[in-house]
Write an enzyme that holds these catalytic residues in place. Sequence first.
Site, PDB file in Angstrom:
ATOM      1  N   GLU A 111       0.837  -1.195   0.000  1.00 35.36           N
ATOM      2  CA  GLU A 111       0.000   0.000   0.000  1.00 35.36           C
ATOM      3  C   GLU A 111       0.874   1.248   0.000  1.00 35.36           C
ATOM      4  OE1 GLU A 111      -2.394  -0.133   3.508  1.00 35.36           O
ATOM      5  OE2 GLU A 111      -2.834  -2.268   3.285  1.00 35.36           O
ATOM      6  N   LYS A 113       2.018   4.719   1.533  1.00 33.30           N
ATOM      7  CA  LYS A 113       2.058   5.293   2.880  1.00 33.30           C
ATOM      8  C   LYS A 113       1.717   6.784   2.768  1.00 33.30           C
ATOM      9  CE  LYS A 113       4.871   5.685   7.044  1.00 33.30           C
ATOM     10  NZ  LYS A 113       4.603   7.115   7.254  1.00 33.30           N
ATOM     11  N   ASP A 115       0.998  10.547   3.798  1.00 39.54           N
ATOM     12  CA  ASP A 115       1.651  11.412   4.779  1.00 39.54           C
ATOM     13  C   ASP A 115       0.637  12.390   5.350  1.00 39.54           C
ATOM     14  OD1 ASP A 115       3.656  12.451   6.313  1.00 39.54           O
ATOM     15  OD2 ASP A 115       4.485  13.721   4.738  1.00 39.54           O
ATOM     16  N   TYR A 244      -7.337   0.193   7.053  1.00 38.05           N
ATOM     17  CA  TYR A 244      -7.327  -0.988   7.936  1.00 38.05           C
ATOM     18  C   TYR A 244      -8.670  -1.138   8.627  1.00 38.05           C
ATOM     19  CZ  TYR A 244      -5.187  -4.684  10.725  1.00 38.05           C
ATOM     20  OH  TYR A 244      -4.863  -5.902  11.268  1.00 38.05           O
ATOM     21  N   LYS A 330      10.341   3.833   3.643  1.00 40.12           N
ATOM     22  CA  LYS A 330      10.275   5.278   3.452  1.00 40.12           C
ATOM     23  C   LYS A 330      11.078   5.691   2.215  1.00 40.12           C
ATOM     24  CE  LYS A 330       8.639   7.721   6.129  1.00 40.12           C
ATOM     25  NZ  LYS A 330       8.996   8.201   7.488  1.00 40.12           N
ATOM     26  N   CYS A 424      17.121  48.898   4.545  1.00 29.99           N
ATOM     27  CA  CYS A 424      15.999  48.414   3.738  1.00 29.99           C
ATOM     28  C   CYS A 424      16.345  48.511   2.249  1.00 29.99           C
ATOM     29  CB  CYS A 424      14.741  49.227   4.039  1.00 29.99           C
ATOM     30  SG  CYS A 424      13.331  48.783   2.987  1.00 29.99           S
ATOM     31  N   CYS A 427      13.748  51.352   0.697  1.00 30.58           N
ATOM     32  CA  CYS A 427      13.736  52.783   1.060  1.00 30.58           C
ATOM     33  C   CYS A 427      15.015  53.255   1.736  1.00 30.58           C
ATOM     34  CB  CYS A 427      12.539  53.089   1.958  1.00 30.58           C
ATOM     35  SG  CYS A 427      12.675  52.380   3.623  1.00 30.58           S
ATOM     36  N   CYS A 442      12.005  46.773   8.574  1.00 31.79           N
ATOM     37  CA  CYS A 442      12.164  48.167   8.162  1.00 31.79           C
ATOM     38  C   CYS A 442      11.168  48.986   8.974  1.00 31.79           C
ATOM     39  CB  CYS A 442      11.885  48.325   6.665  1.00 31.79           C
ATOM     40  SG  CYS A 442      11.777  50.059   6.148  1.00 31.79           S
ATOM     41  N   CYS A 448       7.955  53.496   3.101  1.00 32.24           N
ATOM     42  CA  CYS A 448       8.554  52.364   2.387  1.00 32.24           C
ATOM     43  C   CYS A 448       7.504  51.785   1.432  1.00 32.24           C
ATOM     44  CB  CYS A 448       9.013  51.303   3.385  1.00 32.24           C
ATOM     45  SG  CYS A 448       9.862  49.900   2.627  1.00 32.24           S
TER      46      CYS A 448
END
Length: 687
Positions: A111, A113, A115, A244, A330, A424, A427, A442, A448
């Site tokens: 089967e 697996k 996640d 299952y 895995k 920044c 600016c 900033c 800005c």
Amino acid sequence: MNEKERIEQLRRELHEHNHRYYVLNQPVISDQDFDMLMHELQDLESRHPELADPNSPTQRVGSDLNQEFRQVEHKYPMLSLANTYNEQDVADWYDSVSRGLQGEPFEVCCELKYDGLSISLTYVDGRLTQAVTRGDGVRGDDVTANVKTIRSIPLVLGRADGADKADGTSGAVLSGRPAESFPAEFEIRGEILMPWKVFERLNQEREAAEEPLFANPRNAASGTLKNLDPKVVASRQLDAYLYYLLGDNIPGDGHYENLQAAASWGFKVSQGMRKVSSLQAIYDFISYWDTERKNLPVATDGIVLKVNSLRQQRSLGFTAKSPRWAIAYKFKAERACTRLESVSYQVGRTGAVTPVANMEPVQLAGTTVKRATLNNEDFIRSFDLHIGDYVYVEKGGEIIPKIVGVDIDQRPIIAQPVQFIRRCPECGAQLVRYEGEAAWYCPNETQCPPQIKGRIEHFISRKAMNIDSLGPETVDDYYRRGLIHNVADLYDIEVQQINGDGSRTRSAQRIVNGIQKSKAVPFERVVFALGIRFVGETSAKLLARHFKTMDALAGATIEQLTDVEGIGTVMAGSIMRYFADPKNQEMVSRLRSYGLQMALSEEQLAQTSTRLAGLSIVISGVFQHHSRDEYKALIEQHGGKNVGSISKKTSFILAGDNMGPSKLEKAQKLGIPIKSEDEFLELINEE
């Protein structure tokens, strides 16, 4: 046909359409027709409350009163599987099974697996009665209300009037669809998943809101299923695959065959399962899915191998932690090595500066990757990154590229370390880093450009001022044309300014009307719309209810701000800096002059009192009359303070059903009074 019969018919039809749409991917009616049937059922059920059924299709999104998850002990422990990462380990497991069965022939069910988040579903007489997470394997969280929102999980397997057979099974039929007999009571286990397309959309939304991204679909699914509001869970469009079957009267000895039977009852079971009888066939299955899994709509991280015969499973038994008759193989995460060419920096709405790695393009998991987030300065330092380094890149959850390592041996002699910028990039302002924060910011909030446009986009968003006639592209256009420099400028816009050549009068009028309509938005949403750094939707509500007016909020001291439950020193400091800025003061003043709501309404103020003034109250349990959030609001509304943990300073505990045993024990030990819902409502004089 009377209305009771029509209700039963609609329930059967809607369960069937859910199955066809979410499990079989074979819808036979349009979305509009489905919605019409659902509305008809809702209307009939509202007229006949005596016919209420918790498993009705209308109940897939339940009440949000169930705010805490009750722990339930598993009838059959949910053990984890032993993991393997290479074919030799698989061969060793196969040999150990053969020895354990003393040479008896056996078959293996291969089967995928998935996640996601493991779930155990209990059905009694064909109806879903309980859904419990894996937890610690012995007990898990009861998440039944949330699981009912997942449309690929059937709430009812057959007609309620299906006659039970003498052997303890039911021969019910789902809306005319033949089904094999299912046990009167059984448990089926599987995985709750977030599909890739939903995961991508959710992360795009979180990125736009500058919220932390989910690392992978599994985390997103887990966080969603544990959300306290079933409506939020429903909006996330989770999916489920079942793998299952357990119980006293399950169909037969074959695991594979039992799952095929479960599929006939209406469960979503993987069509990728194969039953094999040789080690080479297992290798072939692994090889095929190591590539083909990338085309699946949900995340997988390996293969599960199970001895197919339940009799043989019982014979092989368990170790202390896992079954001997099953193992998980895995897949290795796909990784690529490429050269780091440069690092650029992006500025978001809140001023947070995010470093981005620009790399030589490389193929990874079927796509070309040339950029990856570097998170923050601490992340860069942890890898000692240098420009010109050869870096290893993986896709987090196979979606978000991330750097996971550096090949130091390939580092050029002249390579220079990556130095995080101190000004920044947009600016030129000097960046700042606040206590407890990993990001640099900033501070030039009012000048800005990315922050200005981002704050305007936030201001017009649905949860703020809800000016749905505007969008990011329009905001960018107006900003470039000099029509808007901050949110207050929106209320100066006139139709002739945005009508262009005169051909867009209707759309221009709609935009102006939408802006004017937003003046009626309640005060708490105005506070949120201002975009004060660190102040989210919930915090804005708490602040609005506590201070009641914008003037009171703007003039609050650090002590007054942190006295509000949920407001820490970092957020309080941000609020004070915001209102201390003359440009923000001017903007708020302009918003006031345009007619925006700068205080709680008279109706809201009329409902406030000082009955709970000076009291610190802890909320625990599940309630009947109001949700936990509503009770928190009531406590604030009547002058009380919400606190999260019990201490000697706690005035009393507002307790619903299933109050946490540890909280109850601590309350008794400290002699803290406990009030029921009814006692609390009487205290604040609410009927």
